[in-house]
Scaffold this motif. Structure first.
Motif, short mmCIF file in Angstrom:
data_model
loop_
_atom_site.label_atom_id
_atom_site.label_comp_id
_atom_site.label_asym_id
_atom_site.label_seq_id
_atom_site.Cartn_x
_atom_site.Cartn_y
_atom_site.Cartn_z
N GLU A 76 0.86 -1.15 0.01
CA GLU A 76 0.14 -0.07 0.05
C GLU A 76 0.81 1.39 0.04
O GLU A 76 0.37 2.36 -0.66
N LEU A 77 1.89 1.34 0.66
CA LEU A 77 2.73 2.38 0.86
C LEU A 77 3.48 2.54 -0.23
O LEU A 77 3.41 3.78 -0.91
N GLN A 109 2.49 1.88 -3.28
CA GLN A 109 1.49 2.31 -4.43
C GLN A 109 1.39 3.70 -4.25
O GLN A 109 1.07 4.63 -4.97
N ARG A 110 1.65 4.29 -2.92
CA ARG A 110 1.55 5.55 -2.90
C ARG A 110 2.74 6.55 -2.88
O ARG A 110 2.76 7.74 -2.65
N GLY A 111 3.84 6.11 -3.44
CA GLY A 111 4.99 6.35 -3.83
C GLY A 111 5.99 6.72 -2.73
O GLY A 111 6.94 7.36 -3.05
N CYS A 112 5.63 5.79 -1.51
CA CYS A 112 6.66 5.91 -0.50
C CYS A 112 7.76 4.89 -0.63
O CYS A 112 7.81 3.90 -1.54
N ARG A 127 -4.78 -0.36 4.36
CA ARG A 127 -5.26 0.89 3.26
C ARG A 127 -5.32 1.89 4.14
O ARG A 127 -4.76 3.03 3.94
N HIS A 128 -6.00 1.74 5.37
CA HIS A 128 -6.47 2.91 6.34
C HIS A 128 -5.11 3.31 7.09
O HIS A 128 -5.11 4.46 7.25
N ALA A 163 -1.99 3.24 5.89
CA ALA A 163 -1.35 4.08 5.18
C ALA A 163 -1.61 5.34 4.86
O ALA A 163 -0.76 6.47 4.83
N ASP A 164 -3.18 5.49 4.67
CA ASP A 164 -3.87 6.85 4.64
C ASP A 164 -3.25 7.59 5.94
O ASP A 164 -3.01 8.88 6.02
N LEU A 211 0.03 8.83 6.00
CA LEU A 211 0.43 10.10 5.13
C LEU A 211 -0.58 11.22 5.57
O LEU A 211 -0.76 12.23 4.80
N THR A 220 -3.67 11.69 5.47
CA THR A 220 -4.97 12.07 4.86
C THR A 220 -6.08 11.19 5.59
O THR A 220 -7.55 11.49 4.79
#
Length: 352
Positions: free
Chosen positions: A19-20, A22-25, A324-325, A327-328, A331, A333
């Motif tokens: 997940e991270l 996929q978010r560019g981390c 998923r949550h 990771a949000d 970040l 969000t």
């Protein structure tokens, strides 16, 4: 610079890392390469459980997210990981039959329950009190999934095999593990978190489980069987059966007692399976928690240390949504639900 150093490449660490990324981390996973509880686990997903046939908490949120996650991974790796297969829940007594019948009048249960059958309706299986067919059940092929993710992490420079020692972590003047200076370290180490100097205060309740893989010559329905234990048909001649629950002997040794317990329960529903040949016998330790909710969040005094753990026997169902949550939340969000954040235990162990 590394954003997140993740300790442990079980299902929790792997899906959070995915997940991270996929978010560019920038993520690095540290793992000792040995067999984890996730690799041994059957990966069973069952929305309605227990003698009273109660829906798993938040299953209406968790299950669609899990299916979507495993479908995405299947598309990416061109390999199936989640096998959806109906489950036949064999009743032990009339009370279970009555309890199951009550659920049919509740609209929220309709998507998960099929028909109730009474008596011995399955050839060569003992079902004197009948059985219920459950829907939206299945199992995750955890070993091939984790193998594919490991290869992906290695190919992307995100994986390092190493024996992890807590003493290698330096907190001051800046966070460091050996030659890596991450912004945050996230512990996804399963039951070994009970030895973690920063998170061992959390009320874990580790449970050992043993699983058998057997070869047989019987004609079985191509469905998961739940008879107190469970049976998963891998193909027309191989099955996995499990699992024991042992809170007293927290080791990863497969035992004769565990094997006997599983075989005895199996033989109660089918004498023909008495002669099934043992292919493998595995044991590991589930990272369960006392309140049956995951442990997710930041250390109250060291905010650059975090934990993502405590999914117990329902990791295949719970981890995709929570990864998923989290990771949000990492970040900034979103915020974590109060039921899973470790803030619920701060007051018990920390003051001021």
């Amino acid at each position: 610079m590394t954003d997140y150093l993740i300790i442990g490449q079980g299902l929790a660490g792997s899906l959070l890392a995915w997940e991270l990324i996929q978010r560019g981390c920038k993520v690095v996973i540290i793992d000792n390469g040995r067999e984890s509880a996730s690799q041994v686990a059957a990966g069973l997903i069952n929305p309605v459980t227990g003698m009273r046939f109660v829906k798993s908490a938040d299953v209406d949120l968790l299950l669609p997210t899990a299916k979507h996650c495993y479908t995405q991974l299947a598309d990416f790796f061109q390999q199936t990981f989640y096998v959806e297969k109906p489950m036949l829940r064999i009743f032990h007594n009339d009370n279970e039959l009555i309890n199951a019948g009550k659920r049919f009048s509740i609209p929220d249960y309709q998507a998960y329950l099929g028909a109730i059958q009474r008596g011995n309706a399955i050839d060569k299986l003992a079902t004197p009190f009948g059985f219920l067919e459950q829907k939206q059940t299945g199992y995750l092929l955890t070993r091939p999934l984790l193998s594919c993710l490991k290869a992906f992490f290695i190919a992307n420079g995100c994986y390092r095999q190493a024996e992890f020692d807590y003493r290698d972590i330096q907190l001051q003047p800046s966070l460091r593990w050996r030659d890596i200076t991450p912004k945050r370290i996230i512990f996804c180490e399963g039951y070994q978190a009970t030895q973690n100097p920063w998170f061992s205060w959390l009320p874990f309740q580790p449970v050992k489980g043993e699983i058998l893989t057997l070869e047989h010559r019987m004609e079985l329905p191509d469905k998961i069987l739940n008879y107190g234990n469970w049976l998963i048909p891998l193909n027309s001649r191989q099955i996995r059966v499990g699992a024991t629950f042992d809170r007293d002997h927290l080791d990863t040794e497969a035992t004769e007692h565990g094997k006997s317990e599983l075989l005895h329960a199996l033989h109660q529903i089918s004498a023909d399976l008495t002669h099934a040949a043992l292919i493998s016998h595995q044991a590991n330790i589930r990272p369960c928690t006392q309140d049956r909710q995951p442990f997710i969040g930041w250390h109250p005094q060291h905010k650059h240390l975090a934990i993502f753990n405590g999914f117990g026997a329902k990791g295949s169902l719970q981890i995709p949504w929570h990864s998923r949550h989290f990771a949000d939340a990492l970040l900034k969000t979103a915020t974590l639900p109060p039921t899973c954040t470790i803030q619920r235990h701060y007051e018990t162990h920390f003051t001021g």
